[in-house]
Structure formats: structure tokens, C-alpha cells
Design an enzyme around this catalytic site. Structure first.
Site, short mmCIF file in Angstrom:
data_model
loop_
_atom_site.label_atom_id
_atom_site.label_comp_id
_atom_site.label_asym_id
_atom_site.label_seq_id
_atom_site.Cartn_x
_atom_site.Cartn_y
_atom_site.Cartn_z
N LYS A 217 13.15 12.68 44.08
CA LYS A 217 12.86 12.68 45.64
C LYS A 217 13.05 11.45 46.54
O LYS A 217 13.32 11.61 47.58
CB LYS A 217 11.79 13.19 45.15
N LYS B 140 24.10 25.62 48.91
CA LYS B 140 22.37 25.83 49.54
C LYS B 140 22.17 26.24 49.83
O LYS B 140 21.90 25.20 50.88
CB LYS B 140 21.47 25.51 47.66
N LYS C 16 17.22 23.81 54.72
CA LYS C 16 16.82 23.47 55.72
C LYS C 16 17.41 21.95 55.81
O LYS C 16 18.01 21.48 57.17
CB LYS C 16 15.15 23.04 56.48
#
Ligand code: SF4
Length: 319
Positions: A105, A186, A189
Site C-alpha cells: 500500500k 475490478k 474508486k
């Protein structure tokens, strides 16, 4: 659900719809994780506020029932923070650093500075969120099981050090349909390819009309392969068996054009979303009701959380 954006169809079909069903069989706690959103979005807290409201409205509009489930906002139950602090005393740093998504991340969100304790300690806060209600199960997809493992390890460590307080939460595995976004990836947002529950019918229609199809169907007469078309993947979720068969054979033989195919999908998505849109509008026109629901839910959550925390303090010899 983390307050880091608006609710889209992927969230509805991948989580919310399942949560609604679970209300029939379990004593459920559902909340908007606004503190979690701060771990990566600390520089833009006003977005978190907007997202919190959107999530709550969509929780209720999708069928979560405040009379059957406890629905609340994380930051309205400060006991989560105290348990997070206490757990931080007993959790080895290495456990947090080796969480698989930690480094991933940081790379993914490389426009932000995530070398903060809050971000590293995310799994601890998540653990506090779960075990403060002595949860037996957490509804997750298979890819989230490793995240739950650290919560189980921390609960085990607490029980070993101070005495049995927490059950080790187990994954309540659910099969989620794959929800493609407008570009075939997929729905997310961050890819900008989502259909949001807050989109108006006109916007939804427009998004589907311009949605990617099988690239080999450049002209109306070109034959296609529905399996290569994200439109068809959405048909699998929203359309009847007969419609699905008709679309598949019409696509392969070029008897149906993409516009007509999409019209069927638009009709079916509208049928599915209309009750949700109606409930959303009712809630949006009555903010006092929304506030009352979340206030009551947060008080109810706080009652349970405070009880657990009392036991924790006692077990640790802090009282
Ligand atoms: S006919 Fe439908 S399934 Fe086939 S490519 Fe066009 S939009 Fe996709």
C-alpha cells in the site's frame, strides 16, 4: 467499511448485500471506520466526513436495519481508541511490519507520506474494532483472511498475558460475485471506473452506454465473445437466465447490437437500484432521522464496548 470514498456497486454486491442477509442469523455490528480512513487520508479530513455520511445512508438504503443490527460510527465509540492503545503495548513491531499489504500500500499510494505510526498500526485498530465486541466472526472474502490472522494472534497474546477475555475471531467466508468496472478492471474508486449508489439514473445510464465491450465488436455486424465483455459480466449479476442466454447467443452471432444489449442491462440495474434510490432520497430529505439512528447505534455500541473495556482494565490490573 472504511470512510474513504462513496459506496459503489462493487461494495453493494461484495459486502453490503451479504451484511443484510447476515442480520437474520447473527447479532451484527456494522460501522463506518472513519479513523481508519485517516490512516491514509489524514491530509484531507473533510472528504472523510462526506464519505461517512454517504456510507451511512447507503448502509440503511441497502437494507441494514437499525432495529436488528448495531449501526454506528467508529469515532463515536472512543473505547476503540483505548483498546487500540492497550493492544499497542503488547504487539511486537515485527508483526505489524510483516502484514503483506503494509509495503504494497505504501508503494500504491506513493503520492502520500505513509511513514506514520497510524498507518503502521492500522491492523491494531482493526483488531480493537473486532475484539471489543468479542466478535466470533468477521464476514470477509478469502483475500482478507491473512488480515484477520493478525487479529487472532493479538487476541491470543492478550489472553496468554493477562487471562481469557477475547474469543479468537474467525473468518465468515463469503463468495462474492466479481463486479467489473466500466473499463473491465475490478470496480474500484481508485480506477475511476465505478457506478456509485449516489449516481442519478441519468448518470448510471450514461456510464453503461459508454462502458467497454468486447473490443472485437467494432461494427454492429462483427461477432463477439460475451465472456470478453464486462457488460456481459454485469448481465450475469443483474439479468434473468433467459436474458443472459439471449444476450450470449445474440452477441456471438451479431444478432444483437451492443446498444440493445446495454439497454437490457440498464433496465435490470434500474429495477435493482430503484428501491435503494428511493430509500436514499427519503434519508437525504430527513437528516435528523439519520442522525438519530447513528446516535442510538453508537450509544448501543458504546455500552457493549465499555463493558469489554471494564473487563480488560480489570484483567490487566488497571483498576
Ligand atoms: S453484445 Fe453485449 S456482451 Fe456482446 S460485446 Fe456487446 S455489450 Fe458486450
Amino acid at each position: 467499511m472504511q470512510a474513504s470514498g462513496k459506496v459503489h456497486l462493487g461494495n453493494l454486491l461484495g459486502a453490503l448485500r451479504n451484511w443484510v442477509t447476515l442480520q437474520d442469523s447473527y447479532d451484527c455490528f456494522y460501522f463506518v471506520a472513519d479513523w481508519h480512513a485517516l490512516t491514509t487520508g489524514y491530509a484531507t479530513p473533510s472528504e472523510i466526513k462526506e464519505s461517512t455520511k454517504d456510507l451511512l445512508i447507503n448502509f440503511l438504503a441497502s437494507g441494514l436495519d437499525p432495529d436488528r443490527s448495531t449501526i454506528f460510527i467508529q469515532s463515536m465509540v472512543p473505547q476503540h481508541a483505548e483498546l487500540h492503545l492497550l493492544l499497542s503495548m503488547i504487539t511486537p513491531l515485527g508483526w505489524l511490519e510483516r502484514v503483506p499489504t503494509y509495503k504494497e500500500k505504501i508503494q500504491e499510494l506513493n503520492d502520500r507520506d505513509l511513514s506514520t505510526y497510524g498507518f503502521l498500526g492500522y491492523p491494531l485498530l482493526q483488531t480493537a474494532d473486532i475484539i471489543i465486541y468479542k466478535a466470533n466472526f468477521v464476514p470477509v472474502g478469502i483475500d482478507q483472511v491473512p488480515h484477520l490472522e493478525i487479529s487472532r494472534e493479538i487476541a491470543r497474546r492478550f489472553n496468554f498475558l493477562y487471562g481469557e477475555v477475547f474469543p479468537e475471531p474467525e473468518a465468515l467466508l463469503t463468495e462474492f460475485p466479481k463486479v467489473p468496472g466500466l473499463d473491465g478492471r475490478k470496480m474500484s474508486k481508485s480506477y475511476g471506473n465505478a457506478i456509485y449508489l449516489s449516481d442519478s439514473p441519468e448518470v448510471v445510464e450514461q456510464k453503461i452506454r459508454t462502458m467497454m465491450t468486447d473490443p472485437s465488436r467494432k461494427r454492429r455486424t462483427d461477432k463477439g465473445d460475451p465472456e470478453l465483455s464486462p457488460v456481459y459480466q454485469l448481465h450475469k449479476i443483474f439479468s434473468s437466465k433467459e436474458e443472459l442466454e439471449g444476450v450470449a447467443s445474440g452477441c456471438c452471432s451479431a444478432e444483437i447490437g451492443c446498444i440493445d444489449c446495454k439497454k437490457i442491462l440498464i433496465k435490470n440495474i434500474f429495477t435493482y437500484l430503484e428501491p435503494i434510490w428511493k430509500r436514499r432520497n427519503d434519508l437525504l430529505s430527513n437528516p435528523d432521522m439519520l442522525f438519530e439512528i447513528v446516535k442510538k447505534g453508537s450509544e448501543k455500541a458504546m455500552h457493549t464496548a465499555a463493558e469489554t473495556l471494564g473487563t480488560v482494565r480489570e484483567t490487566m490490573g488497571l483498576r
